[in-house]
Motif scaffolding. Structure first.
Motif, PDB file in Angstrom:
ATOM      1  N   THR A   1       0.824  -1.201   0.000  1.00 33.72           N
ATOM      2  CA  THR A   1       0.000   0.000   0.000  1.00 33.72           C
ATOM      3  C   THR A   1       0.862   1.255   0.000  1.00 33.72           C
TER       4      THR A   1
ATOM      5  N   ASP B   1       0.415   5.298   1.104  1.00 33.11           N
ATOM      6  CA  ASP B   1      -0.398   6.302   1.781  1.00 33.11           C
ATOM      7  C   ASP B   1       0.534   7.459   2.137  1.00 33.11           C
TER       8      ASP B   1
ATOM      9  N   LYS C   1       0.391   9.585   4.216  1.00 36.47           N
ATOM     10  CA  LYS C   1       0.470   9.827   5.659  1.00 36.47           C
ATOM     11  C   LYS C   1       1.341   8.798   6.381  1.00 36.47           C
TER      12      LYS C   1
ATOM     13  N   GLY D   1       4.638   8.302   2.090  1.00 39.73           N
ATOM     14  CA  GLY D   1       4.148   7.729   0.839  1.00 39.73           C
ATOM     15  C   GLY D   1       4.978   6.607   0.255  1.00 39.73           C
TER      16      GLY D   1
ATOM     17  N   GLY E   1      -0.209  -1.150   5.015  1.00 39.97           N
ATOM     18  CA  GLY E   1      -0.393   0.078   5.780  1.00 39.97           C
ATOM     19  C   GLY E   1       0.392   0.136   7.080  1.00 39.97           C
TER      20      GLY E   1
END
Length: 78
Positions: free
Chosen positions: A11, A13, A15, A19, A25
């Protein structure tokens, strides 16, 4: 596990770790795992060090890296 299922474990993200691609996550980056494997840390050791990791996560990291490399093209400059 199918290719798509494995790759869905990777993944991105903004945040989380600015990134960088991570595993599910978590704050464990694809880069971390690849570097550890390259430095002779075994998959077994990684799974012990990071109990939240699953064997399929390591498989996903390797598949993700292979997919990126397969898209790489080198052109000779004259």
């Amino acid at each position: 596990m199918k290719k798509e299922e494995l790759l869905s474990r990777i993944t991105v993200d903004p945040k989380i770790l600015v990134g960088k691609p991570t595993i599910r996550g978590l704050r464990i980056s694809v880069e971390q795992i690849i570097k550890a494997l390259a430095n002779n840390v075994s998959a077994k050791e990684l799974l012990e060090e990071y109990p939240e990791l699953e064997p399929e996560d390591i498989q996903a990291v390797l598949l993700y890296a292979a997919e990126l490399i397969s898209e790489e093209r080198v052109f000779q400059l004259k």
